[in-house]
Design a protein around this motif. Sequence first.
Motif, PDB file in Angstrom:
ATOM      1  N   ALA A  94      20.777  13.126 -39.065  1.00  0.00           N
ATOM      2  CA  ALA A  94      21.747  13.078 -39.734  1.00  0.00           C
ATOM      3  C   ALA A  94      22.758  13.399 -38.737  1.00  0.00           C
ATOM      4  N   ASN A  95      24.049  13.229 -38.637  1.00  0.00           N
ATOM      5  CA  ASN A  95      24.989  13.772 -37.661  1.00  0.00           C
ATOM      6  C   ASN A  95      25.831  14.793 -38.467  1.00  0.00           C
ATOM      7  N   LEU A  96      25.603  15.951 -38.053  1.00  0.00           N
ATOM      8  CA  LEU A  96      26.330  17.178 -38.571  1.00  0.00           C
ATOM      9  C   LEU A  96      27.324  18.022 -37.738  1.00  0.00           C
ATOM     10  N   TRP A  97      27.817  17.206 -36.763  1.00  0.00           N
ATOM     11  CA  TRP A  97      28.624  17.846 -35.730  1.00  0.00           C
ATOM     12  C   TRP A  97      29.815  18.601 -36.567  1.00  0.00           C
ATOM     13  N   GLY A  98      29.999  19.768 -36.206  1.00  0.00           N
ATOM     14  CA  GLY A  98      31.206  20.433 -36.665  1.00  0.00           C
ATOM     15  C   GLY A  98      31.026  20.566 -38.233  1.00  0.00           C
ATOM     16  N   ALA A  99      29.778  20.487 -38.932  1.00  0.00           N
ATOM     17  CA  ALA A  99      29.669  20.708 -40.263  1.00  0.00           C
ATOM     18  C   ALA A  99      29.489  22.293 -40.444  1.00  0.00           C
ATOM     19  N   SER A 100      30.070  22.591 -41.866  1.00  0.00           N
ATOM     20  CA  SER A 100      29.753  24.200 -42.057  1.00  0.00           C
ATOM     21  C   SER A 100      28.527  24.100 -42.991  1.00  0.00           C
ATOM     22  N   LEU A 101      27.446  24.757 -42.429  1.00  0.00           N
ATOM     23  CA  LEU A 101      26.303  25.050 -43.332  1.00  0.00           C
ATOM     24  C   LEU A 101      26.017  26.349 -43.505  1.00  0.00           C
ATOM     25  N   ARG A 102      27.125  27.290 -43.587  1.00  0.00           N
ATOM     26  CA  ARG A 102      27.076  28.599 -43.863  1.00  0.00           C
ATOM     27  C   ARG A 102      26.515  29.035 -45.093  1.00  0.00           C
ATOM     28  N   GLY A 103      25.403  29.674 -45.169  1.00  0.00           N
ATOM     29  CA  GLY A 103      24.892  30.184 -46.444  1.00  0.00           C
ATOM     30  C   GLY A 103      24.026  29.236 -47.285  1.00  0.00           C
ATOM     31  N   ALA A 104      23.992  27.931 -46.293  1.00  0.00           N
ATOM     32  CA  ALA A 104      23.128  26.922 -47.036  1.00  0.00           C
ATOM     33  C   ALA A 104      21.569  27.279 -47.165  1.00  0.00           C
ATOM     34  N   ASN A 105      20.914  26.803 -48.066  1.00  0.00           N
ATOM     35  CA  ASN A 105      19.567  26.837 -48.088  1.00  0.00           C
ATOM     36  C   ASN A 105      18.920  25.534 -47.632  1.00  0.00           C
ATOM     37  N   LEU A 106      18.259  25.723 -46.488  1.00  0.00           N
ATOM     38  CA  LEU A 106      17.662  24.654 -45.922  1.00  0.00           C
ATOM     39  C   LEU A 106      16.187  24.706 -45.789  1.00  0.00           C
ATOM     40  N   ARG A 107      15.743  25.424 -46.759  1.00  0.00           N
ATOM     41  CA  ARG A 107      14.081  25.831 -46.702  1.00  0.00           C
ATOM     42  C   ARG A 107      13.573  24.333 -46.798  1.00  0.00           C
ATOM     43  N   TRP A 108      12.395  24.217 -46.003  1.00  0.00           N
ATOM     44  CA  TRP A 108      11.540  23.037 -45.807  1.00  0.00           C
ATOM     45  C   TRP A 108      12.329  21.815 -45.291  1.00  0.00           C
ATOM     46  N   ALA A 109      13.745  21.856 -45.030  1.00  0.00           N
ATOM     47  CA  ALA A 109      14.511  20.758 -44.781  1.00  0.00           C
ATOM     48  C   ALA A 109      13.847  20.080 -43.341  1.00  0.00           C
ATOM     49  N   ASP A 110      14.006  18.741 -43.176  1.00  0.00           N
ATOM     50  CA  ASP A 110      13.191  18.022 -42.074  1.00  0.00           C
ATOM     51  C   ASP A 110      14.947  17.642 -41.330  1.00  0.00           C
ATOM     52  N   LEU A 111      15.086  18.434 -40.296  1.00  0.00           N
ATOM     53  CA  LEU A 111      16.381  18.225 -39.486  1.00  0.00           C
ATOM     54  C   LEU A 111      15.947  17.547 -37.998  1.00  0.00           C
ATOM     55  N   ARG A 112      14.819  16.884 -37.794  1.00  0.00           N
ATOM     56  CA  ARG A 112      14.251  16.165 -36.610  1.00  0.00           C
ATOM     57  C   ARG A 112      15.585  15.397 -36.210  1.00  0.00           C
ATOM     58  N   GLU A 113      15.851  15.308 -34.944  1.00  0.00           N
ATOM     59  CA  GLU A 113      16.935  14.487 -34.185  1.00  0.00           C
ATOM     60  C   GLU A 113      18.234  14.544 -34.763  1.00  0.00           C
ATOM     61  N   ALA A 114      18.499  15.533 -35.741  1.00  0.00           N
ATOM     62  CA  ALA A 114      19.934  15.829 -36.355  1.00  0.00           C
ATOM     63  C   ALA A 114      20.700  16.059 -35.215  1.00  0.00           C
ATOM     64  N   ASN A 115      21.919  15.939 -35.305  1.00  0.00           N
ATOM     65  CA  ASN A 115      23.045  16.584 -34.387  1.00  0.00           C
ATOM     66  C   ASN A 115      23.909  17.621 -34.965  1.00  0.00           C
ATOM     67  N   LEU A 116      23.236  18.754 -34.605  1.00  0.00           N
ATOM     68  CA  LEU A 116      23.957  19.835 -34.977  1.00  0.00           C
ATOM     69  C   LEU A 116      25.271  20.772 -34.275  1.00  0.00           C
ATOM     70  N   SER A 117      25.612  19.798 -33.032  1.00  0.00           N
ATOM     71  CA  SER A 117      26.478  20.446 -32.225  1.00  0.00           C
ATOM     72  C   SER A 117      27.803  20.899 -33.041  1.00  0.00           C
ATOM     73  N   ASP A 118      28.252  22.116 -32.753  1.00  0.00           N
ATOM     74  CA  ASP A 118      29.306  22.914 -33.166  1.00  0.00           C
ATOM     75  C   ASP A 118      29.313  23.277 -34.832  1.00  0.00           C
ATOM     76  N   ALA A 119      28.007  23.091 -35.387  1.00  0.00           N
ATOM     77  CA  ALA A 119      27.750  23.167 -36.789  1.00  0.00           C
ATOM     78  C   ALA A 119      27.710  24.645 -36.830  1.00  0.00           C
ATOM     79  N   ASP A 120      28.141  25.427 -38.129  1.00  0.00           N
ATOM     80  CA  ASP A 120      28.160  26.744 -38.549  1.00  0.00           C
ATOM     81  C   ASP A 120      26.818  26.835 -39.304  1.00  0.00           C
ATOM     82  N   LEU A 121      26.021  27.547 -38.666  1.00  0.00           N
ATOM     83  CA  LEU A 121      24.623  27.985 -39.640  1.00  0.00           C
ATOM     84  C   LEU A 121      24.579  29.325 -39.819  1.00  0.00           C
ATOM     85  N   ARG A 122      25.660  29.926 -39.777  1.00  0.00           N
ATOM     86  CA  ARG A 122      25.740  31.660 -39.966  1.00  0.00           C
ATOM     87  C   ARG A 122      25.342  31.790 -41.650  1.00  0.00           C
ATOM     88  N   ASP A 123      24.241  32.610 -41.578  1.00  0.00           N
ATOM     89  CA  ASP A 123      23.608  33.289 -43.112  1.00  0.00           C
ATOM     90  C   ASP A 123      22.813  32.064 -43.632  1.00  0.00           C
TER      91      ASP A 123
END
Length: 139
Positions: A94-123
């Motif tokens: 998935a393309n998540l460039w610049g996405a806000s994932l702040r406070g998101a629950n990603l437990r057990w998520a499959d993020l293989r080969e995802a683009n997290l450039s400039d994504a906000d993963l705080r908390d």
Amino acid sequence: AMTVTELLERYAKGERNFGGVILCGEDLHGRNLRDADFRWADLRDVDLSGANLRGANLRGANLRSANLCGANLDEANLRGASLSSAGRSRVSSANLWGASLRGANLRWADLREANLSDADLRDAYLCHVDLTTTKGYES
């Protein structure tokens, strides 16, 4: 609850506010839903693979076990969203460039080969997340 047909018809007419909608288990594969507002929507088990969700508001949405493989989520708001799964929530490639994932629950998520450039993963809750060959993320 709303049917996929109704959602797509309303989207085609220019409506973007679908906050709180319930679409569990539906198929939105490859659909254009750019800038749609799905705040607090129940999208469990929805097939959004290859969908265009660029700039979409998915704040607080329930995306447990959703298929987001290859989806465009650039600049999307996923703050506080749940992408967790007892199996694996599929967000690979998935393309998540610049996405806000702040406070998101990603437990057990499959993020293989995802683009997290400039994504906000705080908390964000990243327990048991597969980040193999993920772009833009350094643990």
